[in-house]
Design an enzyme around this catalytic site. Structure first.
Site, short mmCIF file in Angstrom:
data_model
loop_
_atom_site.label_atom_id
_atom_site.label_comp_id
_atom_site.label_asym_id
_atom_site.label_seq_id
_atom_site.Cartn_x
_atom_site.Cartn_y
_atom_site.Cartn_z
N ASP A 99 0.97 -1.19 0.00
CA ASP A 99 -0.01 -0.08 0.12
C ASP A 99 0.78 1.20 -0.02
O ASP A 99 2.18 1.24 0.17
CB ASP A 99 -0.99 -0.04 1.32
N TRP A 100 0.38 2.49 -0.28
CA TRP A 100 1.25 3.78 -0.66
C TRP A 100 1.70 4.16 0.84
O TRP A 100 1.13 4.22 1.73
CB TRP A 100 0.12 4.43 -1.13
#
Length: 569
Positions: A280-281
């Protein structure tokens, strides 16, 4: 390939575009440019933030591909996107539909529970994405929304593992398109968030430090895995672990993107997945978002340096760093001997193989701006989305007032008077109306700041003052209440006093009014329970579905209009 070129493949981050379709060159929302990332950091995977008209998006994509083609190896860009076909207002999780066809949110598709409709939806997404060059969907989100307070429930198919498993299979088939596997006419899917991001402690989201803990007091870890097993069986090629850190499980208490036991032990070895794993970012470096500091979501490893965090992600078995562009960290890890070049090669092979399967090295690198204008948001696709909006509405209560007929005097609140005037005579005061139509959003605790404010978390009931105002209207005139359910809501008083109550998951005013006047039938069924009280939610186990023994409305609840031959299905 050089180490620098290999490192570039291991990163995927956001890019923005100028409204006229040119590459953004100056300072703006992001602290870098496409030319820097492609030319200096050798990156070829990007997530488009925002957009423009179809022609401009296609032209921007082609400019980006030209930039990549001019590099030493000419590796084509893989362009990705968060969902952009619904009504969401949270830019951290999805994009507004804009020029694309507009459908209900994923919860609305779940309310219909029809795999064929989900396949049709995903096929439409595929065709519109292909037209502008988007080849990777950062969706579907198949977490189970077993914690009603969780802010990310809106992007899920609800709380039921069996329903989600059926629908994710159809979703992936629609994105893949014709053929048995990924091909030149496919959009790849990054399924998220492994191993299921729903059971957040107190319903808080791990985008933020106060929500970093994911808990399983009911022992339902395997229940949350079921949809991911279905996705793997359906041929998923990419997976994204969530930010959360498992607490009270056999796994290390670090975020899933750093978690070797979860990525290598469970996903790769136990479940046999050999596709791409992208974090995820923003797990590695602190950043700034919407003008505010955004610490790295390095839960459980906050004490490590960015270099050490990058090493731990690679050691865990991930292939790509989402939302990051620090390719220099990977180059340094290889140069110091901490990570071998052979370790990079495993991920590079996976990432390049996906590009080849999508035909990006062949004639699918560029797109036709004329075709983009003809395809995106065309009449057929818009009509499909509008039908789905209407059908997804869930009739929770009806005291015999629906469907409406004739031209009643209508008082409307949070509904376009112009749209309402097509069906009735709009009046200024409730006392002058035959009926009121009230649209509400599910309640939540407003959070401060820019990015954080987009996440609807916390309370599920309306504050006393707001509830009193709503009930005053309901006692003044028979009222149809349509409540947007981006997550469950606690509304027993509203349900008691409303003449009719509908659940909405993304629908225009025109769609709502068509249903209220019987021009279309509501066909949705609740994809989660509506609890009767907040205290009941606070006592529930966040990892277990359908916790209430006496819900206000149960999972699967949805009324129907009386049968009538001239009413469309």
């Amino acid at each position: 390939m050089t180490v620098e070129e290999k490192a570039g493949l291991l990163f995927q981050t956001m890019l923005t575009m100028n409204p006229d379709g040119t590459l953004a060159e100056g300072t703006g929302l992001l602290p870098y440019t496409a030319r820097e990332l492609v030319g200096e950091r050798r990156m070829t995977h990007f997530n488009l933030l925002g957009g423009a008209g179809p022609r401009q998006m296609a032209e921007w994509h082609n400019h980006l591909q030209e930039l990549a083609e001019d590099s030493r190896l000419g590796i084509p860009v893989t362009l990705s996107s968060d969902p952009r076909h619904a009504f969401t207002d949270n830019p951290g999780t999805a994009m507004r539909a804009g020029a694309f066809s507009q459908w209900p949110e994923t919860l609305g598709l779940a309310a219909l529970g029809d795999p064929e409709l989900v396949r049709e939806y995903a096929d439409t997404v595929r065709r519109e994405y292909l037209a502008v060059g988007i080849r990777l969907a950062l969706h579907p989100q198949i977490d189970l929304a077993t914690e009603p307070r969780w802010a990310r429930g809106n992007g899920t198919f609800g709380e039921d593992a069996d329903l989600t498993s059926r629908l994710v299979t159809a979703y992936l088939e629609g994105l893949r398109g014709p053929g048995d596997g990924l091909g030149p006419d496919s959009v790849a899917a990054m399924v998220k968030h492994f191993p299921g991001g729903g059971p957040q402690k107190d319903g808080e989201d791990p985008h933020f430090a106060y929500g970093r803990e994911q808990v399983y007091p009911g022992g339902f870890f395997d229940y949350h895995l079921q949809p991911f097993k279905a996705a793997l069986a359906a041929g998923a090629t990419q997976m994204m672990p969530y930010y959360g850190m498992p607490v009270g499980t056999p796994y290390e208490e670090v975020g899933f993107g750093f978690n070797k036991g979860v990525i290598t032990g469970l996903l790769r070895e136990q479940l046999g997945f050999d596709g791409i794993v992208c974090t995820d970012w923003g797990l590695i470096t602190d950043s700034e978002l919407f003008g505010e500091p955004m610490p790295a979501r390095a839960w459980g490893v906050e004490h490590l340096t960015p270099l050490q965090r990058a090493a731990k992600v690679l050691d865990a078995g991930a292939d790509q760093f989402g939302g990051e562009h620090r390719t220099d960290l990977v180059v340094e890890l290889v140069g110091s001997g901490r990570v071998t070049e052979q370790r990079l090669d495993r991920s590079v092979r996976r990432l390049l193989t996906e590009k080849f399967r999508l035909g990006l090295f062949d004639d699918r690198r560029y797109v036709d701006p004329d075709r983009a204008e003809e395809t995106v948001g065309n009449a057929e696709f818009r009509a499909r989305g509008e039908v789905a909006q209407r059908r997804s509405l869930t009739l929770l209560k009806n005291d015999g007032v629906l469907p409406l007929s004739g031209r009643p005097k209508l008082y409307v609140r949070n509904v376009s008077a112009e749209s309402a005037a097509l069906h009735g005579d709009v009046v200024e005061e409730p006392a002058a109306a035959d009926l009121a139509v009230l649209r509400l959003s599910a309640p939540y605790d407003p959070r401060p700041g820019g990015f954080e404010s987009f996440f609807h978390a916390g309370r599920l009931d309306f504050p006393a003052e707001e509830l009193a105002e709503i009930l005053t209207l309901l006692r003044t005139v028979p009222t149809v209440v349509a409540i947007h359910l981006d997550r469950p809501a606690v509304v027993p008083e509203i349900a008691e006093h409303a003449a009719a109550l509908l659940g909405v998951y993304g629908a225009s005013d025109a769609a709502l009014l068509d249903v209220l006047f019987g021009h279309a039938d509501p066909r949705g069924r609740l994809p989660f329970q509506l609890p009767r009280s907040v205290s009941e939610v606070e006592r529930s186990l966040p990892d277990q579905p359908q916790q209430s023994t006496d819900p206000l409305f149960p999972f699967g609840h949805g009324l129907r209009y009386p049968a009538r031959q001239d009413r469309p299905a």
